[in-house]
Write a protein that holds these residues in place. Structure first.
Motif, short mmCIF file in Angstrom:
data_model
loop_
_atom_site.label_atom_id
_atom_site.label_comp_id
_atom_site.label_asym_id
_atom_site.label_seq_id
_atom_site.Cartn_x
_atom_site.Cartn_y
_atom_site.Cartn_z
N TRP A 179 0.81 -1.22 0.00
CA TRP A 179 0.00 0.00 0.00
C TRP A 179 0.84 1.27 0.00
O TRP A 179 0.31 2.38 -0.11
CB TRP A 179 -0.96 -0.04 1.19
CG TRP A 179 -1.85 -1.23 1.11
CD1 TRP A 179 -1.75 -2.38 1.83
CD2 TRP A 179 -2.95 -1.42 0.21
NE1 TRP A 179 -2.73 -3.29 1.44
CE2 TRP A 179 -3.48 -2.72 0.45
CE3 TRP A 179 -3.55 -0.64 -0.76
CZ2 TRP A 179 -4.56 -3.24 -0.25
CZ3 TRP A 179 -4.63 -1.15 -1.46
CH2 TRP A 179 -5.13 -2.43 -1.20
N ASP A 180 2.16 1.11 0.12
CA ASP A 180 3.05 2.27 -0.01
C ASP A 180 3.60 2.42 -1.42
O ASP A 180 4.50 3.21 -1.68
CB ASP A 180 4.22 2.16 0.98
CG ASP A 180 5.05 0.89 0.74
OD1 ASP A 180 4.70 0.11 -0.16
OD2 ASP A 180 6.05 0.70 1.46
N ASP A 181 3.06 1.62 -2.36
CA ASP A 181 3.44 1.68 -3.77
C ASP A 181 4.86 1.22 -4.06
O ASP A 181 5.42 1.52 -5.11
CB ASP A 181 3.26 3.10 -4.35
CG ASP A 181 1.80 3.52 -4.39
OD1 ASP A 181 0.95 2.64 -4.63
OD2 ASP A 181 1.51 4.70 -4.18
N SER A 182 5.49 0.52 -3.13
CA SER A 182 6.82 -0.01 -3.42
C SER A 182 6.70 -1.10 -4.48
O SER A 182 5.72 -1.81 -4.54
CB SER A 182 7.45 -0.60 -2.14
OG SER A 182 6.69 -1.69 -1.67
N GLY A 183 7.72 -1.21 -5.32
CA GLY A 183 7.63 -2.15 -6.42
C GLY A 183 8.76 -3.15 -6.45
O GLY A 183 9.14 -3.63 -7.52
N HIS A 184 9.33 -3.47 -5.28
CA HIS A 184 10.53 -4.31 -5.29
C HIS A 184 10.26 -5.79 -5.11
O HIS A 184 11.19 -6.57 -5.00
CB HIS A 184 11.51 -3.83 -4.20
CG HIS A 184 10.87 -3.61 -2.86
ND1 HIS A 184 10.14 -4.56 -2.19
CD2 HIS A 184 10.84 -2.49 -2.09
CE1 HIS A 184 9.70 -4.05 -1.05
NE2 HIS A 184 10.10 -2.80 -0.97
N HIS A 185 9.01 -6.23 -5.09
CA HIS A 185 8.74 -7.65 -4.90
C HIS A 185 7.46 -8.02 -5.64
O HIS A 185 6.60 -7.17 -5.90
CB HIS A 185 8.59 -7.96 -3.40
CG HIS A 185 7.35 -7.37 -2.79
ND1 HIS A 185 7.27 -6.05 -2.40
CD2 HIS A 185 6.13 -7.91 -2.53
CE1 HIS A 185 6.07 -5.81 -1.91
NE2 HIS A 185 5.35 -6.91 -1.99
N PRO A 186 7.31 -9.29 -5.99
CA PRO A 186 6.06 -9.74 -6.62
C PRO A 186 4.95 -9.86 -5.58
O PRO A 186 5.20 -10.13 -4.41
CB PRO A 186 6.43 -11.11 -7.20
CG PRO A 186 7.53 -11.60 -6.32
CD PRO A 186 8.30 -10.38 -5.89
N LEU A 329 5.17 -17.60 -8.08
CA LEU A 329 6.03 -16.42 -8.12
C LEU A 329 7.27 -16.57 -7.24
O LEU A 329 8.38 -16.20 -7.65
CB LEU A 329 5.23 -15.18 -7.69
CG LEU A 329 4.16 -14.71 -8.67
CD1 LEU A 329 3.36 -13.55 -8.08
CD2 LEU A 329 4.77 -14.31 -10.00
N ILE A 330 7.11 -17.12 -6.05
CA ILE A 330 8.28 -17.27 -5.18
C ILE A 330 9.22 -18.35 -5.72
O ILE A 330 10.44 -18.21 -5.67
CB ILE A 330 7.86 -17.57 -3.71
CG1 ILE A 330 9.07 -17.53 -2.78
CG2 ILE A 330 7.15 -18.89 -3.61
CD1 ILE A 330 9.66 -16.17 -2.58
N ALA A 331 8.64 -19.42 -6.29
CA ALA A 331 9.48 -20.46 -6.88
C ALA A 331 10.26 -19.91 -8.07
O ALA A 331 11.44 -20.22 -8.26
CB ALA A 331 8.62 -21.65 -7.31
N ALA A 332 9.62 -19.08 -8.88
CA ALA A 332 10.30 -18.48 -10.03
C ALA A 332 11.45 -17.59 -9.58
O ALA A 332 12.53 -17.58 -10.19
CB ALA A 332 9.31 -17.68 -10.87
N LEU A 333 11.24 -16.83 -8.51
CA LEU A 333 12.31 -15.98 -7.98
C LEU A 333 13.50 -16.81 -7.53
O LEU A 333 14.65 -16.44 -7.75
CB LEU A 333 11.79 -15.18 -6.78
CG LEU A 333 11.20 -13.80 -7.01
CD1 LEU A 333 10.85 -13.17 -5.66
CD2 LEU A 333 12.14 -12.91 -7.78
N LEU A 334 13.22 -17.94 -6.89
CA LEU A 334 14.28 -18.77 -6.34
C LEU A 334 15.03 -19.54 -7.42
O LEU A 334 16.23 -19.76 -7.32
CB LEU A 334 13.70 -19.74 -5.32
CG LEU A 334 13.21 -19.09 -4.01
CD1 LEU A 334 12.33 -20.05 -3.24
CD2 LEU A 334 14.41 -18.67 -3.17
N GLY A 340 13.44 -8.42 -15.38
CA GLY A 340 12.53 -7.28 -15.45
C GLY A 340 11.88 -6.98 -14.11
O GLY A 340 12.27 -7.51 -13.06
N PRO A 341 10.86 -6.12 -14.14
CA PRO A 341 10.16 -5.75 -12.90
C PRO A 341 9.41 -6.96 -12.33
O PRO A 341 9.05 -7.89 -13.07
CB PRO A 341 9.19 -4.66 -13.36
CG PRO A 341 9.00 -4.90 -14.83
CD PRO A 341 10.31 -5.44 -15.32
#
Length: 362
Positions: A179-186, A329-334, A340-341
Motif C-alpha cells: 500500500w506504499d506503492d513499493s515495487g521491489h517484490h512480486p 512467483l516465489i518459486a520463479a524468484l528462487l 525485469g520488474p
C-alpha cells in the motif's frame, strides 16, 4: 528438484524381490540408488542426475529410458544431497497471525501448502506479535533453518517487512498489495474494489437506493480498497453517498457500528468489508425485529462458513488461485530470478448471492 530416497513401494514388494519363503534374517531388497538407475538405463550417473535436475539437457529417448528405470526401481532422489549441492532448503517461511477471527487465513494456508508441495517446497510456520518481531524472526529463521524465502500476508500502509527482505536480498512474495506503492517484490492480491462494486451494483439492480457501507478503520489499506468499490458504484448510479460506519474486524464491534449506521443513515441495504462485520450487522438488524433480506439487505466479503450457514450473500476470494500464483512467483524468484520488474497478479472475487440480498420491498 527434490532429492530423497526411500524403499521402492509402500506395500508388498514385487514377487521377484520378495524374500523367499522360510528365509530367516535375510535383509530387505536394497534401496535404489543413482548408480542402480544408471546401470539399468545404460547411462552414466551424471545423465540420471541431469534427467532429474535439468531434463532440458537430455535427449528425449535417453530421458525416457532413465525415467522408466526410475519407475521400475522406485528410485527417489535424496533430499539432503540436493540441499548440499544447491545450498537451498526448499522451505518457505509463513507467519501465523496470533489472532484472526475468520477462516480466510486458514483456507489460504492449506491452499498454499498444497501449491508449494506441488512445486517441491515446504512451508515452515512461525509466530510474531507485530512487524518488528516478524523482522527479528527473519534473521533467526535464515540463520538457523536456511529458509529460502518468505510468503507474507497482511500487507498494510507503512509495512517495512518487504523493504527489509529486499535489502537483505531474501526473496519474498506477498498476498496483498504494497500500500506504499513499493515495487521491489512480486505480489498477488484480490481486487476488493471490483468485488464491493459488484455487490453494490447487485443491490442497485434489486431496487435499493439507500445503500450503506460497513467497513474497517481508515488505517486499513484493504478496507480502503473495498470502500472505494462501493463509493464508485454509488457515484456512477447517482445515488446518495451515505456516511460509512467503521469497526475493527470483530462481530461485536461490527454490531455497534451497524447500529450507528442504521440510526444515522437509514439504509435499505448494507455492503460490508467482511463476513465478520456482516454477522454483526445481521445481529443488530434481527435484534431490532427486522428481517434480513426483506427489510434490509446485507452483503459480506470472504464467503466464509458464516455466510453459507446464515444465508449471507458474500464475495468469495479465489484463495486457491491466490496460493497457486504465490507459490509460482516465489518459486520463479528462487529458481530463475527475473531480469525485469516483479510480477503482480490481481484476481477478481466472485459474488455469491443468497437470501440476505433479496429485492427491495418498499
Amino acid at each position: 528438484m527434490t532429492d530423497f530416497s526411500e524403499p521402492p513401494g509402500a506395500g508388498a514388494a514385487p514377487a521377484s524381490r520378495r524374500p523367499a519363503a522360510g528365509a530367516v534374517g535375510r535383509s530387505a531388497a536394497p534401496r535404489a540408488t543413482l548408480g542402480s538407475v544408471a546401470a539399468l538405463a545404460g547411462v552414466s550417473k551424471q545423465t540420471v542426475s541431469n534427467v532429474i535436475n535439468a531434463p532440458q539437457m537430455v535427449r528425449g529417448n535417453t530421458a525416457s529410458r532413465v525415467n522408466a528405470a526410475i519407475t521400475q526401481l522406485g528410485y527417489r532422489p535424496h533430499r539432503a544431497a540436493a540441499q548440499l549441492r544447491t545450498r537451498r532448503s526448499r522451505v518457505l517461511g509463513l507467519r501465523i497471525p496470533n489472532r484472526y477471527t475468520d477462516a480466510v487465513f486458514d483456507r489460504f494456508l492449506h491452499a498454499l501448502t498444497d501449491a508449494a508441495g506441488a512445486l517441491d517446497y515446504r512451508i515452515m510456520l512461525y509466530t510474531a506479535d507485530d512487524d518488528t518481531a516478524e523482522i527479528r524472526a527473519y534473521d533467526e529463521l535464515l540463520d538457523g533453518w536456511d529458509i529460502d524465502g518468505f510468503v507474507l500476508t497482511g500487507t498494510h500502509p507503512g509495512d517495512e517487512r518487504t523493504s527489509y527482505l529486499s535489502g537483505a536480498a531474501v526473496p519474498c512474495v506477498t498476498f496483498g498489495r504494497p500500500w506504499d506503492d513499493s515495487g521491489h517484490h512480486p505480489w498477488v492480491d484480490v481486487d476488493g474494489a471490483a468485488g464491493t462494486r459488484a455487490a453494490t451494483e447487485h443491490l442497485i439492480s434489486h431496487g435499493h437506493r439507500r445503500i450503506g457501507f460497513l467497513g474497517w478503520p481508515d488505517s486499513s489499506g484493504v478496507g480502503g480498497d473495498r470502500l472505494a468499490g462501493w463509493a464508485g458504484a454509488i457515484s456512477a448510479a447517482g445515488l446518495p453517498a451515505l456516511e460509512p460506519s467503521r469497526a475493527v474486524n470483530d462481530a461485536h464491534q461490527g454490531r455497534a457500528a451497524a447500529a450507528a449506521l442504521l440510526d444515522h443513515t437509514q439504509p435499505t441495504a448494507i455492503v460490508c468489508a467482511s463476513d465478520v462485520l456482516a454477522l454483526g450487522a445481521i445481529s443488530e438488524i434481527t435484534a431490532r425485529g427486522m428481517e434480513v433480506g426483506r427489510q434490509i439487505a446485507v452483503v459480506g466479503f470472504d464467503d466464509t462458513d458464516i455466510s453459507e450457514v446464515s444465508g449471507l450473500s458474500s464475495l468469495a476470494q479465489p484463495l486457491v488461485e491466490v496460493a497457486l500464483q504465490s507459490a509460482r512467483l516465489i518459486a520463479a524468484l528462487l529458481e530463475k530470478p527475473a531480469d525485469g520488474p516483479p510480477e503482480h497478479v490481481l484476481l477478481p472475487p466472485t459474488l455469491v448471492t443468497r437470501a440476505s440480498s433479496a429485492a427491495f420491498l418498499p
